[in-house]
Design a protein around this motif. Structure first.
Motif, mmCIF file in Angstrom:
data_model
loop_
_atom_site.group_PDB
_atom_site.id
_atom_site.type_symbol
_atom_site.label_atom_id
_atom_site.label_comp_id
_atom_site.label_asym_id
_atom_site.label_seq_id
_atom_site.Cartn_x
_atom_site.Cartn_y
_atom_site.Cartn_z
ATOM 1 N N ILE A 118 -49.010 -0.704 -4.358
ATOM 2 C CA ILE A 118 -50.194 -1.544 -3.784
ATOM 3 C C ILE A 118 -51.170 -2.190 -4.603
ATOM 4 C CG2 ILE A 118 -51.939 -2.052 -1.915
ATOM 5 C CD1 ILE A 118 -50.484 -0.220 -0.118
ATOM 6 N N VAL A 119 -51.500 -1.197 -5.416
ATOM 7 C CA VAL A 119 -52.634 -1.915 -6.579
ATOM 8 C C VAL A 119 -51.906 -2.570 -7.515
ATOM 9 C CG1 VAL A 119 -54.063 -0.770 -8.366
ATOM 10 C CG2 VAL A 119 -54.299 -0.004 -5.926
ATOM 11 N N ALA A 120 -50.688 -2.142 -8.021
ATOM 12 C CA ALA A 120 -49.939 -2.994 -8.914
ATOM 13 C C ALA A 120 -49.552 -4.354 -8.475
ATOM 14 C CB ALA A 120 -48.673 -2.076 -9.299
ATOM 15 N N ILE A 121 -49.345 -4.440 -7.239
ATOM 16 C CA ILE A 121 -48.807 -5.667 -6.893
ATOM 17 C C ILE A 121 -50.013 -6.719 -6.469
ATOM 18 C CG2 ILE A 121 -48.134 -6.860 -4.817
ATOM 19 C CD1 ILE A 121 -46.041 -4.429 -4.185
ATOM 20 N N ALA A 122 -51.227 -6.104 -6.203
ATOM 21 C CA ALA A 122 -52.522 -6.733 -6.147
ATOM 22 C C ALA A 122 -52.866 -7.207 -7.526
ATOM 23 C CB ALA A 122 -53.469 -6.137 -5.465
ATOM 24 N N ILE A 123 -52.802 -6.469 -8.605
ATOM 25 C CA ILE A 123 -53.256 -6.960 -9.873
ATOM 26 C C ILE A 123 -52.283 -7.849 -10.326
ATOM 27 C CG2 ILE A 123 -53.179 -6.030 -12.170
ATOM 28 C CD1 ILE A 123 -54.329 -3.374 -11.086
ATOM 29 N N ALA A 124 -50.928 -7.647 -10.220
ATOM 30 C CA ALA A 124 -50.109 -8.871 -10.422
ATOM 31 C C ALA A 124 -50.330 -10.227 -9.769
ATOM 32 C CB ALA A 124 -48.648 -8.382 -10.436
ATOM 33 N N ALA A 125 -50.481 -9.978 -8.419
ATOM 34 C CA ALA A 125 -50.825 -11.396 -7.762
ATOM 35 C C ALA A 125 -52.210 -11.857 -8.413
ATOM 36 C CB ALA A 125 -50.786 -11.058 -6.436
ATOM 37 N N ARG A 126 -53.053 -10.982 -8.561
ATOM 38 C CA ARG A 126 -54.427 -11.756 -9.231
ATOM 39 C C ARG A 126 -54.129 -12.323 -10.305
ATOM 40 N NH1 ARG A 126 -60.127 -8.451 -9.542
ATOM 41 N NH2 ARG A 126 -61.437 -10.496 -9.681
#
Length: 157
Positions: A118-126
């Motif tokens: 979830i953190v990796a997806i959030a960082i990539a989206a940001r």
């Protein structure tokens, strides 16, 4: 069709899970045997590691089944039998190990991996959002060229 029926019955019988408990292991007292089966279903085969000792044909699983039955006939409670086996082989012998500090990674590992995803997806989206928002607006020359392309007047460009 009649020739296929026996083959089908044999194939069906072979596909069903078979318990590995041998007839010579079964206790005469049905209540004790029921308790032994319940305990055996909770203990991991140390050879197979993916089956209970009740389902495993491994010699060590047989020894553990016999040990469980011996302890029950000696008068031990279900808890005492489990504790005895755990004292000998550790928490690994339980198919559902207890939640404690030693097994925290085992129980919490899947949640940690999910959280990391979830953190990796959030960082990539940001990062993607930042890249999109930092694009410079078109210059006057680029706007004129775009308008010419859209109108079909790209002869002189």
């Amino acid at each position: 069709m009649r020739r296929l029926l026996p083959a089908f019955v044999v194939a069906l019988a072979l596909s069903l899970p078979a318990l590995a408990v041998q007839p010579d292991e079964v206790l005469r007292d049905p209540a004790l045997e029921t308790r032994a089966r319940a305990i055996s279903a909770e203990l991991r085969c140390l050879v197979c590691q993916n089956q209970s000792i009740d389902d495993s044909d491994a010699p060590l699983a047989r020894d553990l089944r016999i040990l469980v039955r011996e302890r029950l006939t000696a008068g031990d409670s279900d808890r005492e039998v489990r504790d005895f086996v755990v004292a000998r082989y550790g928490d690994f012998v339980l198919l559902r190990p207890p939640v404690n500090w030693q097994t925290a990674l085992l129980w919490g590992g899947p949640f940690l991996v999910l959280l990391a995803g979830i953190v990796a997806i959030a960082i990539a989206a940001r990062r993607r959002r930042v890249e999109v928002s930092t694009t410079a607006p078109l210059s006057d020359e680029e706007k004129a060229r775009l308008a010419a392309l859209l109108e079909g007047r790209d002869k002189d460009l």
